[in-house]
Motif scaffolding. Sequence first.
Motif, PDB file in Angstrom:
ATOM      1  N   PRO A 120       0.805  -1.219   0.000  1.00  0.00           N
ATOM      2  CA  PRO A 120       0.000   0.000   0.000  1.00  0.00           C
ATOM      3  C   PRO A 120       0.840   1.271   0.000  1.00  0.00           C
ATOM      4  CG  PRO A 120      -0.233  -1.183   2.073  1.00  0.00           C
ATOM      5  CD  PRO A 120       0.492  -2.088   1.143  1.00  0.00           C
ATOM      6  N   GLN A 121       2.045   1.195   0.575  1.00  0.00           N
ATOM      7  CA  GLN A 121       2.876   2.399   0.595  1.00  0.00           C
ATOM      8  C   GLN A 121       3.115   2.911  -0.815  1.00  0.00           C
ATOM      9  OE1 GLN A 121       3.557  -0.606   2.033  1.00  0.00           O
ATOM     10  NE2 GLN A 121       5.555  -0.472   2.991  1.00  0.00           N
ATOM     11  N   LEU A 122       3.240   1.962  -1.725  1.00  0.00           N
ATOM     12  CA  LEU A 122       3.644   2.343  -3.070  1.00  0.00           C
ATOM     13  C   LEU A 122       2.538   3.049  -3.827  1.00  0.00           C
ATOM     14  CD1 LEU A 122       6.473   1.510  -3.908  1.00  0.00           C
ATOM     15  CD2 LEU A 122       5.422   0.241  -5.728  1.00  0.00           C
ATOM     16  N   THR A 123       1.296   2.857  -3.388  1.00  0.00           N
ATOM     17  CA  THR A 123       0.206   3.459  -4.143  1.00  0.00           C
ATOM     18  C   THR A 123      -0.449   4.604  -3.393  1.00  0.00           C
ATOM     19  OG1 THR A 123      -1.280   1.806  -3.204  1.00  0.00           O
ATOM     20  CG2 THR A 123      -0.345   1.336  -5.364  1.00  0.00           C
ATOM     21  N   MET A 124      -0.048   4.810  -2.161  1.00  0.00           N
ATOM     22  CA  MET A 124      -0.827   5.729  -1.334  1.00  0.00           C
ATOM     23  C   MET A 124      -0.766   7.182  -1.818  1.00  0.00           C
ATOM     24  SD  MET A 124       1.363   6.218   2.156  1.00  0.00           S
ATOM     25  CE  MET A 124       3.089   6.652   2.092  1.00  0.00           C
TER      26      MET A 124
ATOM     27  N   PRO B  48      -1.374   3.822  -9.969  1.00  0.00           N
ATOM     28  CA  PRO B  48      -0.686   4.547  -8.888  1.00  0.00           C
ATOM     29  C   PRO B  48       0.763   4.104  -8.719  1.00  0.00           C
ATOM     30  CG  PRO B  48      -2.820   3.778  -8.129  1.00  0.00           C
ATOM     31  CD  PRO B  48      -2.576   3.150  -9.454  1.00  0.00           C
ATOM     32  N   THR B  52       3.718   6.682  -8.831  1.00  0.00           N
ATOM     33  CA  THR B  52       4.641   6.894  -7.711  1.00  0.00           C
ATOM     34  C   THR B  52       6.077   6.913  -8.206  1.00  0.00           C
ATOM     35  OG1 THR B  52       3.163   5.819  -6.128  1.00  0.00           O
ATOM     36  CG2 THR B  52       5.475   5.963  -5.533  1.00  0.00           C
ATOM     37  N   PHE B 268       8.869   3.044   6.840  1.00  0.00           N
ATOM     38  CA  PHE B 268       7.518   3.223   6.344  1.00  0.00           C
ATOM     39  C   PHE B 268       6.893   4.457   6.990  1.00  0.00           C
ATOM     40  CE2 PHE B 268       3.538   3.013   4.773  1.00  0.00           C
ATOM     41  CZ  PHE B 268       2.581   2.255   5.415  1.00  0.00           C
ATOM     42  N   THR B 288       9.375   5.800  -0.811  1.00  0.00           N
ATOM     43  CA  THR B 288       8.546   4.631  -1.070  1.00  0.00           C
ATOM     44  C   THR B 288       9.204   3.712  -2.080  1.00  0.00           C
ATOM     45  OG1 THR B 288       6.612   5.998  -0.727  1.00  0.00           O
ATOM     46  CG2 THR B 288       6.287   3.902  -1.792  1.00  0.00           C
TER      47      THR B 288
END
Lengths: 276, 314
Positions: A120-124, B48, B52, B268, B288
């Motif tokens: 999820p970090q990658l898309t947040m 996404p 990113t 994180f 990220t």
Amino acid sequence: MTAPLTLAPAWRVVGHAVVALLCLSVLVPMLVVFGTAFKPPNEVYQLQPWPSAPTLDNFAALLGEKRFGLYLWNSVATVTIRVVAQVVIALLAAYAFARWDFPFREPLFVLVLAGMMVPPQLTMIPLYMLMADLDWFDTWAALIIPHLAMPYATFLLRQHLMAIPKELYESARIDGAGSWRALWDIVVPNLGPALAAVCIVLSIDGWNEYFWPMLMSTEPSSRTVQIGLREFVEEDFGNYGVLMAGVTLASLPILGLFFAFQRHIVETFVSSGVKG
Amino acid sequence: MGASRPEALVLSPSTEEGRRARRFPPWTAPALYLAPMVVLLALFTYWPLIHTVWLSVVKWSLVPGRPSVFVGADNFAAVVASPLFEAAAWNTALYLVASIPLKVILPIPIAVFLWSLGPRGHVYRTVLFLPTLISFVVVSVVVLWLLNPMGGHVPTLLRMVGIAMGNPLTDAHAAIWVVIGLSAWKVMGFHVLIYLAGLASIPRDNIEAMRIDGASDWQVLRDLIWPLLAPTTLFVLISTIIFTLQQTFTPIDILTEGGPQNGTTNLFYLVYQLAMRSFDVGQGAAGTVMLFAGLLVLIWAKFRLLDRRVEYDR
């Protein structure tokens, strides 16, 4: 069914001691939380976990001034809609993979499965920006729609679908049923336990979610139970009795669901975690 | 792998689907079933993801209409140079290293013990599994309360036996252990369950055979169970590495918000702070991407090692 392995008595004692201690570490806090939720304010700090005069005042305050009823409603509604949609979408995809052979089926399956691995970090960041553009903050849509694709559920359901014998599809075809009818009339009834298990796992995930709902919620009316609890801590931490009532309400639905469907869940976690 | 799979539909013209099929290619049906999943994944996962990566190498312009400027590795450099980075990186290493014995090794003897109990172990198993059902929010709130120096049960009980305990959550060095302990406690039951599943597939005959040959408990454990559990252990190991950072986010956010003095933050959480608190989108994205690159290496390692191990055992 006898036990597969018998340990020496000394190890057995140690084993029981250690595991019992761990179990206590689970049960005692639960007891304390539950007991405190029913305590009147003057007893909250006392060591004995259970109240001498149980009261529902904490729950009343929770649902009243703390507006927890609204948070509960947000959680229940969004999780229900979301889980139903997730299961249907995953089932349709699993059906496609299991029943037909079509060009690019294998690469597509890998692509779908790989979606599971994207953290999820990658898309947040882009998702957050997207939600801003769509003005979806504080909406149910933001809590439901971005999470609708659940490749893991497709993977699990496909395993079970592939176990359904060909003959079942054949007989459906002979009866003139199209693939849609076959799915709902024949396949789904055979998938009962797997579907139930998937539903429950997805419900647990949805109900307990924190990160995304936290990002999406900027005003109190849109909070889920978990976010409501977190804000409670920020706003009124000293109010332990009511706080524990909140903790209780935040946990009971899933615990209840679990005990109602205990066997399915354990089987699902176990069979999906390792064999895959 | 297609032995039990139904063949592609052969549609007779007499069915409605048969009639429709003569006008549409045969992959229409599966395509339609697959569409929602694929579209959703494309929109909310893959797009996404690409975005990113793009964000990590540009200086994103807040002004609509002005294009973003490609800045290469600048964002990455800025993240690494950030004062928080060092603390976050060290803590991340500590989280991972401490989690392994607690979350990967410790459940094994527990699972073996429960397995040896047979059906009588079910009660233990169920109780241990309960933390999996409650949220990290709930666990964090309760821990916050239990450890509270004013009235929390833990300091109160300790005071009764003469130990004065400060609040570990306000101690820069101790706080991280609270988070580590909390997250280990929460996943214990789940990992025990996974190991139980692995143990269940160990053929009893082998154990019987070893017993007949006079093997002791320890020998059975070392020579039969441990090697056969290797794939499961690897699975739990890699899962732990991948998920620990994510899972500790909630306790960190609720208990300490990364403090005290960056005592509990990890990579994180750092990325979250960069992106959502400082609104530095470029740095957040860069952080990220770095995190993801590390995870990719681990995932790749999992499959390579897992395949090799499984081959040895078969």
